[in-house]
Design an enzyme around this catalytic site. Structure first.
Site, short mmCIF file in Angstrom:
data_model
loop_
_atom_site.label_atom_id
_atom_site.label_comp_id
_atom_site.label_asym_id
_atom_site.label_seq_id
_atom_site.Cartn_x
_atom_site.Cartn_y
_atom_site.Cartn_z
N GLU A 16 16.41 4.63 -27.12
CA GLU A 16 16.85 6.01 -26.86
C GLU A 16 17.87 6.43 -27.90
O GLU A 16 18.81 5.70 -28.20
CB GLU A 16 17.46 6.10 -25.46
CG GLU A 16 17.92 7.51 -25.10
CD GLU A 16 18.38 7.60 -23.66
OE1 GLU A 16 17.56 7.31 -22.77
OE2 GLU A 16 19.56 7.92 -23.43
N HIS A 76 13.17 14.08 -24.12
CA HIS A 76 13.80 14.32 -22.83
C HIS A 76 13.76 15.82 -22.51
O HIS A 76 13.82 16.67 -23.40
CB HIS A 76 15.27 13.88 -22.86
CG HIS A 76 15.46 12.40 -22.85
ND1 HIS A 76 16.42 11.78 -22.08
CD2 HIS A 76 14.82 11.41 -23.50
CE1 HIS A 76 16.37 10.48 -22.28
NE2 HIS A 76 15.40 10.23 -23.14
#
Length: 290
Positions: A16, A76
């Site tokens: 991430e 996201h």
């Protein structure tokens, strides 16, 4: 069914990142991407600020990853401070940019963790609705979040597990956990999830300790506990970043190796845009450049 995940070899990993704010941060990010790419992650994800506060930077980062690398990219997306139409526009932008994987999250309130959350009028109320909206618009792969120690706003574990089930029923095919430092907590959570009939991968989210004071604050807000044995390791190290980094690496390595021994076959690393720790942990887990 055993609480242990079926081991897969080689282990699978994902990373991430967050969209950089400055030129220097951008350089660090792309250096990290270059370092981690040879590990062939399942995907890399890019975070999205509350209320779309990083929307343009997120989209730019995602688009560059799609166009300049061969890494599978997950973007996201949150429900905060946005109508359904606005969120759908972002979904369409991602699809047109070549993104086929969404990390669907309710998101934190605009004031940050600790502030009461209120759905936007006319918006998606939660991650389950967002998941359904994404799947209805295009055939996105959808990953969602989950909380091994219960979301702090859930009245009890049963409600928390029910929300995860709603996300799965809406089309989510993977869940990534909030960070945790007690592997028994993860294993107990997995028992609850499997007992509820949820069979998607529950991927442990690994957050190496970079700033212990900040971590304590974040853990308190998101309902994550820090075992006393871990807390003791970071005592009196506020002014000694070099030692703190070595201790953090040891704690993270112990956690990952123990999870692997328990049969966990997939890991998600919160990199904070730095490659060194995630790369070292992958090396110790046997995930190496091909």
């Amino acid at each position: 069914m055993s609480v242990h995940e079926t081991p897969r070899r080689p282990l699978r990993v994902s990373f991430e990142f967050f969209p950089p704010k400055t030129e220097a941060m951008e350089e660090t990010l792309w250096s990290s991407v270059e370092k981690l790419a040879p590990l062939r992650p399942d995907f890399v994800s890019v975070t999205y600020g509350a209320g779309g506060s990083t929307r343009e930077r997120t989209h730019r980062t995602v688009a560059r990853l799609v166009s300049e690398t061969d890494l599978p990219v997950a973007a996201h997306l949150t429900t905060v401070d946005a109508t359904r139409a606005e969120v759908d526009d972002v979904l369409e932008e991602y699809w047109q940019a070549g993104v086929r994987h969404i990390v669907a999250l309710r998101g934190d309130p605009p004031g940050g963790l600790g502030e009461a959350y209120a759905p936007h009028p006319g918006g998606y109320a939660n991650a389950a609705e967002l998941t359904a909206g994404a799947k209805a618009r295009h055939d996105f792969e959808v990953t969602v979040g989950c909380y091994p120690e219960k979301h702090p706003e859930s009245p009890h574990f049963e409600a928390d597990i029910e929300m995860l089930k709603r996300k799965v029923d809406a089309g989510a095919s993977r869940a990534i956990t909030q960070f945790f430092y007690d592997n028994d907590v993860y294993e107990r959570y997995l028992e609850r999830v499997r007992a509820a009939g949820i069979d998607i991968p529950i991927v442990p989210g690994i957050m190496p300790v970079t700033n212990y004071k900040s971590l304590m604050r974040m853990a308190g807000l998101c309902g994550a506990s820090i075992p006393r044995r871990v807390a003791r390791l970071f005592e009196n190290l506020d002014g000694d970043p070099a030692t703190r980094q070595l201790v953090a690496a040891t704690v993270a390595a112990d956690q990952c190796l123990d999870l692997a021994e328990r049969g966990v076959g997939e890991f998600h690393f919160y990199t904070l845009n730095r490659a060194e720790m995630a790369y070292a942990l992958c090396h110790m887990l046997g995930v190496r450049p091909t």
